[in-house]
Design a protein around this motif. Sequence first.
Motif, PDB file in Angstrom:
ATOM      1  N   GLN A  89       0.808  -1.224   0.000  1.00 19.32           N
ATOM      2  CA  GLN A  89       0.000   0.000   0.000  1.00 19.32           C
ATOM      3  C   GLN A  89       0.839   1.270   0.000  1.00 19.32           C
ATOM      4  O   GLN A  89       0.488   2.254  -0.629  1.00 19.32           O
ATOM      5  CB  GLN A  89      -0.924   0.005   1.227  1.00 19.32           C
ATOM      6  N   HIS A  90       1.967   1.232   0.726  1.00 15.27           N
ATOM      7  CA  HIS A  90       2.713   2.479   0.936  1.00 15.27           C
ATOM      8  C   HIS A  90       4.177   2.400   0.514  1.00 15.27           C
ATOM      9  O   HIS A  90       4.837   3.432   0.479  1.00 15.27           O
ATOM     10  CB  HIS A  90       2.671   2.878   2.426  1.00 15.27           C
ATOM     11  N   GLY A  91       4.679   1.223   0.247  1.00 15.02           N
ATOM     12  CA  GLY A  91       6.117   1.074   0.079  1.00 15.02           C
ATOM     13  C   GLY A  91       6.622   1.358  -1.320  1.00 15.02           C
ATOM     14  O   GLY A  91       5.860   1.516  -2.271  1.00 15.02           O
ATOM     15  N   ASP A  92       7.942   1.432  -1.414  1.00 17.46           N
ATOM     16  CA  ASP A  92       8.604   1.600  -2.705  1.00 17.46           C
ATOM     17  C   ASP A  92       9.007   0.226  -3.224  1.00 17.46           C
ATOM     18  O   ASP A  92       8.957  -0.777  -2.516  1.00 17.46           O
ATOM     19  CB  ASP A  92       9.839   2.491  -2.538  1.00 17.46           C
ATOM     20  N   ASP A  93       9.438   0.183  -4.493  1.00 19.35           N
ATOM     21  CA  ASP A  93       9.789  -1.099  -5.119  1.00 19.35           C
ATOM     22  C   ASP A  93      10.985  -1.758  -4.442  1.00 19.35           C
ATOM     23  O   ASP A  93      11.066  -2.993  -4.403  1.00 19.35           O
ATOM     24  CB  ASP A  93      10.086  -0.881  -6.611  1.00 19.35           C
ATOM     25  N   TRP A  94      11.930  -0.970  -3.935  1.00 18.29           N
ATOM     26  CA  TRP A  94      13.126  -1.547  -3.325  1.00 18.29           C
ATOM     27  C   TRP A  94      12.752  -2.399  -2.123  1.00 18.29           C
ATOM     28  O   TRP A  94      13.150  -3.565  -2.019  1.00 18.29           O
ATOM     29  CB  TRP A  94      14.087  -0.432  -2.902  1.00 18.29           C
ATOM     30  N   HIS A  95      11.979  -1.841  -1.181  1.00 11.54           N
ATOM     31  CA  HIS A  95      11.577  -2.584   0.014  1.00 11.54           C
ATOM     32  C   HIS A  95      10.574  -3.693  -0.330  1.00 11.54           C
ATOM     33  O   HIS A  95      10.678  -4.809   0.185  1.00 11.54           O
ATOM     34  CB  HIS A  95      10.948  -1.636   1.040  1.00 11.54           C
ATOM     35  N   ARG A  96       9.635  -3.375  -1.190  1.00 14.26           N
ATOM     36  CA  ARG A  96       8.579  -4.344  -1.515  1.00 14.26           C
ATOM     37  C   ARG A  96       9.159  -5.585  -2.197  1.00 14.26           C
ATOM     38  O   ARG A  96       8.790  -6.722  -1.874  1.00 14.26           O
ATOM     39  CB  ARG A  96       7.544  -3.674  -2.420  1.00 14.26           C
ATOM     40  N   GLY A  97      10.071  -5.375  -3.152  1.00 14.32           N
ATOM     41  CA  GLY A  97      10.679  -6.500  -3.847  1.00 14.32           C
ATOM     42  C   GLY A  97      11.458  -7.403  -2.911  1.00 14.32           C
ATOM     43  O   GLY A  97      11.363  -8.635  -2.975  1.00 14.32           O
TER      44      GLY A  97
END
Length: 526
Positions: A89-97
Amino acid sequence: MKKLFIILAVMAVVLGCTEWQNPQIRQAWGLIEEKPESAKVVLAKVRMNSLTEGEKAEYGLLRTIAAYKTSEKIEDDSLITASIAYYNQHGDDWHRGRAYYYRGTVRMSKFGDNPDAIKDFKVAEFISEKADDEDLKNKVYNMLHYVNEIINNHPQTLKYAHKWLDSSIELKDSLKILRNLLMCATAHAEMGQKDSAYTYILKGLELERHADESVLAELYSMTSLMYEERGDTARAEEYLKKWDEINSYHRLGLLTAARLRKSQGQYERALELVRADMRVINSDHHNRIKYLELLMELYELTGDQDQALKTKEQIRAYNDSMRYVNQVMKMAEWQQKFDEVRQTKEFYRRTSWMQVLIIALIVVVILAIVVGMWWHRRKVRRLSFRLDEDARRISELRTKIELQEKSGAENSQEMARLKEELENRMERISGTLLIGTQMFSQLQQHQCIAEATAKEQQCLVDYFAQLRPKRWQEWERKYSGLSTAQYIFLIMQDDLRYDDEAIAAALNVKRVSVRSMRARIKKSER
């Protein structure tokens, strides 16, 4: 000045976010890759009630990474799953991936849940490729290669071996490149593509100096196996000796040594080598059948029929394990569907952009045509106005000259100027009418005028307006905003009585274009 202000504002936001981040979280990120044990100690001091929602998500991700890297026992994946829910919902691709990647590693290594692990790895693959995150891509390709190797999904294993190799080349990591070359060789061998497998092994030998002990053992064992399969026993023994000197019991080296001893008739020694790593038979799906088949052959060759039959039953039981087969089929089918859905979405995304571009291009073309027509009509009106003005001025000049001659006024300079202006305007009109006469004559003789310039076409229209003033006035009352080309069409159709074939020949167009122009003229009726 404005750009400088924007840059300073962005820097202030970034620095502000860094200062606001929990110091222990920031410290743990600095330790997690090289010193995961130290990162665990730091994370143990974090007070959860002081963290924001974003910091809790980071904490969950860091705790999972640390647990995986230190082989810590994990009860469930609820902590990393909560982080994923936040990052979705709130994260960027770096953390989410990375959250999806590490949940996949935990599910596979800690819980043996390969189907759900593959799903997480596929999502991480999509995120990493979209963000062009080379480091994450390399990690994900590694795990997708490994998990597909475990379930004997050979096409996917080969696919990710090559993607992993390409990513390692992009990272310029020689050790990884060598390891990936060996993975590609193994994947091609499993697909029965021996020549390709040998090519990758030979490429790997070129990077021998970059190998650590474990990779070197694998390289020598694979090279030995390659020469053993080719029947070159001497070279196979040479590399097997190199493998043995490393003092590494790599499973492929043991398998190769056992095969060589079998080919040399040393069956008991071959049996000892296979039994030296019996744990592989119980844990490694990828090589289990190879070991069991070789073991069965050796039992038969040594005359131990009871053990040969037992081993044969093990092979049959393994092949008939419907639970394992169904799991493999399920995982392979899911990966295929995931890729198909992703490719379909990517296709629609690209085609939608193409549609937008095509529509924009069409709009630009239409606007260009409209502007061109407006400019042409404006030019035509100017030429027509100038012609009328010349005719009016000629009449005035003649009147003035006559009056001066009658009155006997002697103004030689004024008379000369008036006569010069009169001659110039008459010459311009006569030139226009001459060209128009020639063009009209060509039409009367059914000659093609497709090569006529815009000026020549306008001269034809101006000439016709003088030649047939009543018909011209009738057209002006009947139609609104016709172009020069449309007036020429009316000249051929209404005055010269051309049929569609003759008009098409004169303009060098198809008959369908003639009908189309007639329809457009019809729409211009007042």
